[in-house]
Design an enzyme around this catalytic site. Structure first.
Site, short mmCIF file in Angstrom:
data_model
loop_
_atom_site.label_atom_id
_atom_site.label_comp_id
_atom_site.label_asym_id
_atom_site.label_seq_id
_atom_site.Cartn_x
_atom_site.Cartn_y
_atom_site.Cartn_z
N ASP A 89 0.80 -1.22 0.00
CA ASP A 89 0.00 0.00 0.00
C ASP A 89 0.83 1.27 0.00
O ASP A 89 0.61 2.18 -0.79
CB ASP A 89 -0.94 -0.01 1.21
CG ASP A 89 -1.75 1.26 1.33
OD1 ASP A 89 -2.53 1.53 0.41
OD2 ASP A 89 -1.58 1.99 2.33
N ASP A 148 4.62 0.73 3.98
CA ASP A 148 4.45 -0.49 4.77
C ASP A 148 4.28 -1.68 3.82
O ASP A 148 4.55 -1.58 2.63
CB ASP A 148 3.24 -0.35 5.70
CG ASP A 148 1.96 0.01 4.92
OD1 ASP A 148 1.97 -0.02 3.68
OD2 ASP A 148 0.95 0.33 5.57
N TYR A 186 -8.07 2.39 6.80
CA TYR A 186 -8.93 2.78 5.69
C TYR A 186 -10.37 2.44 6.04
O TYR A 186 -10.73 1.26 6.13
CB TYR A 186 -8.53 2.05 4.40
CG TYR A 186 -7.19 2.49 3.83
CD1 TYR A 186 -7.09 3.63 3.05
CD2 TYR A 186 -6.03 1.77 4.09
CE1 TYR A 186 -5.87 4.04 2.53
CE2 TYR A 186 -4.81 2.17 3.58
CZ TYR A 186 -4.74 3.31 2.80
OH TYR A 186 -3.53 3.71 2.29
N GLU A 208 4.85 10.73 3.87
CA GLU A 208 4.19 9.49 3.49
C GLU A 208 4.17 9.36 1.98
O GLU A 208 4.08 10.34 1.24
CB GLU A 208 2.75 9.48 4.02
CG GLU A 208 1.94 8.24 3.68
CD GLU A 208 2.38 7.04 4.50
OE1 GLU A 208 3.41 6.44 4.12
OE2 GLU A 208 1.71 6.70 5.48
#
Length: 599
Positions: A205, A208, A354, A563
């Site tokens: 994703d 990670d 999510y 991120e």
């Protein structure tokens, strides 16, 4: 031509006799074939059965608009599903199915509604010659055939290397691959990983190693949309083959994740909490990687519908490259959509990472792409029933309502959809409700700032191609991407938030694999906390970006501004393809960024 080259079956249906019309085979391969057609309904039916008869032995039939009973190897009885018992006069009953045979057999096929007679015949012309509800879908090399041709907006000179930016974005998706990597792997610091997953393959994703189904499917759909709309933009950057290669990776994963017989879809591999407590290479993971599924008893129509959308659009994309693969994708898309439509409920297993706000937007987008793939009017009717004209905050992995409205406008030219799209984009343009940084980035949220701006830039560029405020949307969309690629004031200006593009870019993305030195060196928390450039360059990754005042801190432990994620790059890459299209067609707009890069 339509993906299946479906022929319109015109029939006059009379009661108390048996209809019999020939059904064309649209694709065949060793051991099987695909067939389908649309039948005009001229007698109302409330509950129905039908028959499929074959001139040769057929071992099994897979169809998702009806229950199937095998009468013999040459006859199968169909009965309506719970969602489609009523067929009204004027409807089109459209269906397709896969037959399994021995060897290369292509039988003659007849279809009949039991209890209804037929004095009609199969039309000899493709459905594109009939009404708009059955017209052929446009080729994947062009935009939708129903789109208004965008006016020319003049050909200014491109002021960024958008081709390089596009090529590097594709490299990021290569870096995110899970599973057994092929010999042509272009990322030297990546190797085979997670080979024992319940469903191997797919994309990790973010920084990670969890495979989250909804953002992966949403990313795939948006990327495929960019290829559908701006194929020439990929070609101009000499990235068309790479794009086909990279986008097939998640599609292959979705095919393995969906079992149409058991109606179970794997929607997550890995535990978010356990995964986030590990800092290291994906090739060296040791934690448990549990699977989560959705099924009729544990529904997840949001992720199922989005996966169906990706598969349907994948079928359109690959129809001219690999007809057998395209047929597999479409077969899976239709069965998965039927499952999503009849087993409603939002998947909650990805919480707190999510959490979806609903499933209507995913069902709408899936309906439109299935309509474009099949020209079955029921899919378009479904999409319209799932559309939502309420206030839209953003275009994201969770909320596709703006995409739904744009796609429905392209298909129908209905003013309500046009107004929804332009109203949404107006909130993002200067003077709307979305805030701006001093240098001009539309700033929606601290999490994924560049992601939100790039997603809406892509939508604006798509809307411009459909003839909506073309000059204005092109200018704004390009300016947002220009900010991301260097028209900002960080580090004195000319700073690219895409890693590897230009001379200045982020050195410390919050990404485990990139932070690790080459083997056999160890990798752990020391690498997370090291205030130094990552040993591996994560080419193409789009970092979260600046705060509302244009301030950005390039620090790995700052997982907000640094991120990276597959969904972050999706609209960004789509916008780059669109801009390359504008350059190739001499329609690059005159831009006026507030903090232009002057190297």
């Amino acid at each position: 031509m339509d993906l299946r080259n479906l022929l319109l079956v015109t029939a006059i249906l009379l009661p108390l006799e048996i209809a019999a019309v020939d059904i064309p085979i649209t694709d065949s391969w060793f051991g099987g074939f695909q067939a389908g057609a649309c039948v005009a309904i001229t007698t109302s039916l409330n509950g129905w059965t039908a028959s499929l008869k074959f001139s040769d032995d057929v071992h099994s039939v897979e169809i998702w608009v009806a229950k199937v009973t095998k009468v013999s190897s040459r006859e199968y009885r169909l009965q309506n599903e719970a969602f489609n018992p009523i067929l009204n006069v004027g409807d089109q009953f459209c269906f397709s199915f896969v037959g399994r045979v021995t060897g290369n057999v292509t039988p003659k096929i007849t279809f009949s509604f039991n209890g209804v007679g037929d004095s009609g015949s199969v039309a000899s012309t493709p459905s594109s010659s009939s009404s708009s509800t059955t017209r052929s879908s446009s080729s994947s090399t062009t935009r939708s055939s129903s789109s208004t041709a965008a006016p020319s907006t003049g050909g200014s000179t491109a002021n960024k290397d958008y081709m390089d930016a596009l090529a590097k974005s594709i490299l990021f998706y290569y870096a995110q691959r899970s599973g057994k990597l092929p010999a042509n792997n272009p990322i030297p610091w990546r190797g085979d990983s997670a080979l024992s997953d319940c469903v191997p393959g797919g994309w990790y994703d973010a920084g990670d190693h969890v495979k989250f189904g909804l953002p992966m499917a949403s990313t795939t759909t948006l990327l495929l949309w960019s290829l559908y709309a701006f194929k020439d933009g990929y070609s101009a950057a000499q990235q068309l083959d790479a794009m086909y290669d990279v986008i097939k990776w998640p599609l292959d994963y979705f095919l393995k994740a969906w079992n149409s017989n058991t109606k179970r879809l794997t929607v997550q591999v890995g535990d978010g909490n356990a995964d986030h407590s590990f800092w290291g290479r994906p090739e060296q993971m040791t934690m448990s990687r549990p699977c989560q599924e959705v099924s009729t008893s544990s529904p997840g129509s949001d992720v199922a519908a989005e996966t169906a959308a990706a598969l349907a659009l994948g079928a359109i994309t690959f129809k001219d490259k690999d007809t057998t693969y395209a047929a597999q994708l479409l077969t899976a898309a239709e069965s998965l959509y039927a499952f999503a439509k009849t087993s409603r409920g939002v998947f909650s297993g990805a919480s707190p990472f999510y959490v979806s706000s609903g499933d209507k937007d995913e069902l709408c987008v899936a309906g439109v792409w299935l309509y474009r793939a099949t020209r079955n009017a029921q899919y378009l009717n479904d999409a319209r029933s799932f559309s939502d004209g309420a206030y839209i905050w953003a275009l994201s992995w969770d909320d596709k309502r703006a995409a739904c409205q744009e796609l429905l406008y392209e298909e129908t030219k209905t003013s309500s959809y046009r107004d929804a799209v332009t109203g949404f984009l107006q909130t993002w343009l200067p003077g709307g409700s979305v805030a701006y940084t001093p240098c001009g980035l539309a700033w929606r949220d601290q999490w994924g700032t560049t992601r939100y701006a790039a997603n809406v830039a892509f939508l604006a560029l798509v809307a411009a191609e459909a003839g909506l405020n073309t000059a204005q949307y092109r200018k704004w969309g390009v300016e947002q991407i220009n900010y991301i690629l260097g028209d900002n004031k960080h580090n004195g200006g000319c700073f690219s938030f895409e890693i590897g593009h230009g001379k200045q870019y982020p050195q410390q993305p919050h990404h485990r694999g990139a932070s690790c030195p080459n083997l056999p060196a160890t990798c752990g928390d020391a690498q997370l906390n090291a205030d130094a450039p990552s040993p591996q360059i994560l080419y193409g990754a789009l970092v979260g970006g600046p705060d509302r005042q244009d301030f950005y801190q390039d620090k790995r432990t700052d997982y907000i501004q640094n991120e990276v994620a597959t969904d972050y790059n999706s609209g960004f890459q789509g916008a780059l393809a669109a801009i390359n299209h504008l350059v190739a067609t001499n329609n690059f707009p005159q831009t006026n960024n507030k903090c232009p890069c002057n190297p």
